[in-house]
Write an enzyme that holds these catalytic residues in place. Sequence first.
Site, PDB file in Angstrom:
ATOM      1  N   GLU A   1      -2.923  -8.174  -0.218  1.00  0.00           N
ATOM      2  CA  GLU A   1      -3.485  -9.508  -0.438  1.00  0.00           C
ATOM      3  C   GLU A   1      -2.324 -10.497  -0.509  1.00  0.00           C
ATOM      4  O   GLU A   1      -1.454 -10.385  -1.367  1.00  0.00           O
ATOM      5  CB  GLU A   1      -4.276  -9.548  -1.748  1.00  0.00           C
TER       6      GLU A   1
ATOM      7  N   HIS B   1      -5.310  -2.449  -3.800  1.00  0.00           N
ATOM      8  CA  HIS B   1      -4.442  -3.259  -2.942  1.00  0.00           C
ATOM      9  C   HIS B   1      -3.150  -3.644  -3.646  1.00  0.00           C
ATOM     10  O   HIS B   1      -3.030  -3.511  -4.854  1.00  0.00           O
ATOM     11  CB  HIS B   1      -5.167  -4.521  -2.464  1.00  0.00           C
TER      12      HIS B   1
ATOM     13  N   GLU C   1       8.493   1.115  -2.267  1.00  0.00           N
ATOM     14  CA  GLU C   1       9.144   2.311  -1.764  1.00  0.00           C
ATOM     15  C   GLU C   1       8.194   2.975  -0.779  1.00  0.00           C
ATOM     16  O   GLU C   1       7.009   3.151  -1.074  1.00  0.00           O
ATOM     17  CB  GLU C   1       9.416   3.256  -2.941  1.00  0.00           C
TER      18      GLU C   1
ATOM     19  N   ARG D   1       3.006   6.608   0.224  1.00  0.00           N
ATOM     20  CA  ARG D   1       3.310   7.682   1.162  1.00  0.00           C
ATOM     21  C   ARG D   1       2.836   7.213   2.528  1.00  0.00           C
ATOM     22  O   ARG D   1       1.726   6.686   2.654  1.00  0.00           O
ATOM     23  CB  ARG D   1       2.606   8.989   0.772  1.00  0.00           C
TER      24      ARG D   1
END
Length: 135
Positions: A119, A71, A53, A9
């Site tokens: 990363e 991450h 997304e 989001r």
Amino acid sequence: MKTLFVSYRVTDLGRSLAFYRALGYAELGRVDLGDGGRLVILKFPDEPAASLELVHRAGGGPVEVGSGFDHLAIEVDALAATLERLTGAGLEPGPVEYPGGPDGPKTSWLTDPDGYRLELVEWPPDSPEGLTTEF
């Protein structure tokens, strides 16, 4: 079963798209969620399918990255060249690290506009591609 993609989001869709495009993602499509919200599906050019997304919900307020997320790891062919390209695009990747020692993978960290950590990983030449049961 298989994992399809990760979904973030985001607070400002335009700002986030600029960041992920600079990273190398390409847009596959958009979906209007109504009430000003939308999602954008992305992938790297060499990936066979969507891998990320971005979801923007109008009026949703700023994104607060939760304590349970750590991450997203992204494999790169040549870390030094990738870092040079990203720096030239105005992004700020961190220094090269060697978490597995000098013969292990090379990594660098980057943070997106909403605080999500990424990363970047370059695997050693003789290692299996990505993480496998042999890592």
